[in-house]
Write a protein that holds these residues in place. Structure first.
Motif, mmCIF file in Angstrom:
data_model
loop_
_atom_site.group_PDB
_atom_site.id
_atom_site.type_symbol
_atom_site.label_atom_id
_atom_site.label_comp_id
_atom_site.label_asym_id
_atom_site.label_seq_id
_atom_site.Cartn_x
_atom_site.Cartn_y
_atom_site.Cartn_z
ATOM 1 N N HIS A 97 61.341 108.139 13.863
ATOM 2 C CA HIS A 97 61.170 108.292 15.308
ATOM 3 C C HIS A 97 61.981 107.228 16.052
ATOM 4 O O HIS A 97 61.824 106.028 15.782
ATOM 5 N N PRO A 98 62.855 107.614 16.989
ATOM 6 C CA PRO A 98 63.679 106.632 17.711
ATOM 7 C C PRO A 98 62.874 105.546 18.432
ATOM 8 O O PRO A 98 63.280 104.380 18.433
ATOM 9 N N GLU A 99 61.759 105.913 19.030
ATOM 10 C CA GLU A 99 60.926 104.903 19.714
ATOM 11 C C GLU A 99 60.354 103.922 18.698
ATOM 12 O O GLU A 99 60.301 102.714 18.946
ATOM 13 N N ALA A 100 59.944 104.430 17.542
ATOM 14 C CA ALA A 100 59.424 103.555 16.486
ATOM 15 C C ALA A 100 60.524 102.641 15.955
ATOM 16 O O ALA A 100 60.274 101.460 15.683
ATOM 17 N N GLN A 101 61.731 103.155 15.812
ATOM 18 C CA GLN A 101 62.857 102.320 15.369
ATOM 19 C C GLN A 101 63.048 101.141 16.320
ATOM 20 O O GLN A 101 63.219 100.002 15.888
ATOM 21 N N LYS A 102 63.005 101.426 17.619
ATOM 22 C CA LYS A 102 63.176 100.364 18.614
ATOM 23 C C LYS A 102 62.072 99.315 18.503
ATOM 24 O O LYS A 102 62.333 98.111 18.583
ATOM 25 N N LEU A 103 60.836 99.783 18.323
ATOM 26 C CA LEU A 103 59.713 98.845 18.242
ATOM 27 C C LEU A 103 59.751 98.003 16.968
ATOM 28 O O LEU A 103 59.521 96.792 17.017
ATOM 29 N N VAL A 104 60.046 98.623 15.836
ATOM 30 C CA VAL A 104 60.154 97.848 14.590
ATOM 31 C C VAL A 104 61.323 96.874 14.716
ATOM 32 O O VAL A 104 61.229 95.717 14.298
ATOM 33 N N GLY A 105 62.416 97.330 15.319
ATOM 34 C CA GLY A 105 63.560 96.443 15.546
ATOM 35 C C GLY A 105 63.205 95.256 16.409
ATOM 36 O O GLY A 105 63.621 94.120 16.142
#
Length: 132
Positions: free
Chosen positions: A114-122
Motif C-alpha cells: 500500500h503506497p500510504e503504508a510505504q510512506k508511513l514505514v519510510g
C-alpha cells in the motif's frame, strides 16, 4: 547511524519468515513495538482508515518492528521516537530514506504494498535512522 546493509536487512527478514510459524511471534513483535514506540504507533493508528483498518495497522507496525530490529542489530541504540522525531521525518520520507538507508528503502518497497503504508514505514525508518 550506521548503514544497514542488504545482508543485515535480509537476515532480519529471513529470521522473521522462519519464525512466522511460531504461534505468538508476530503478535509479540507487534506488541513490543507498541510498548517501545507509543508516539509512532499512535501516529500510525491515526491513519487506520487509509491503511484499510486494523489489519493494515498491524501489518504496518510489524514492518516497522522489523526495521527497528535491523537498526538495533546494526549497532544502533533504538530509543523511543518522539512526536518531534516523527515530524522531522514526515516530509518526503521515502526519497530521503533511499539516500541514507538504501537497504531499508528497498525492503519497504518490496514488502509493503500500500503506497500510504510505504510512506508511513519510510517515515518511521527515517526517524529511527536519525535517533539510532
Amino acid at each position: 547511524m550506521k548503514q544497514i546493509t542488504k545482508d543485515q536487512m535480509l537476515a532480519v527478514v529471513t529470521e522473521a519468515s522462519k519464525r512466522m510459524t511460531e504461534a505468538h511471534y508476530s503478535s509479540e513483535l507487534v506488541g513490543a513495538f507498541y510498548d517501545k514506540q507509543t508516539p509512532a504507533c499512535q501516529f500510525i493508528t491515526a491513519h487506520e482508515k487509509e491503511l484499510g483498518g486494523t489489519e493494515g495497522v498491524v501489518s504496518l507496525v510489524f514492518h516497522c518492528a522489523l526495521v527497528a530490529e535491523a537498526f538495533r542489530r546494526a549497532g544502533g541504540r533504538v530509543r523511543s521516537l518522539s512526536y518531534e522525531d516523527l515530524d522531522a521525518a514526515a516530509h518526503d520520507s521515502l526519497p530521503r530514506l533511499e539516500k541514507v538507508q538504501l537497504a531499508v528503502h528497498e525492503f519497504i518497497m518490496a514488502n509493503v504494498e500500500h503506497p500510504e503504508a510505504q510512506k508511513l514505514v519510510g517515515m518511521i525508518a527515517l526517524a529511527l535512522d536519525s535517533i539510532a
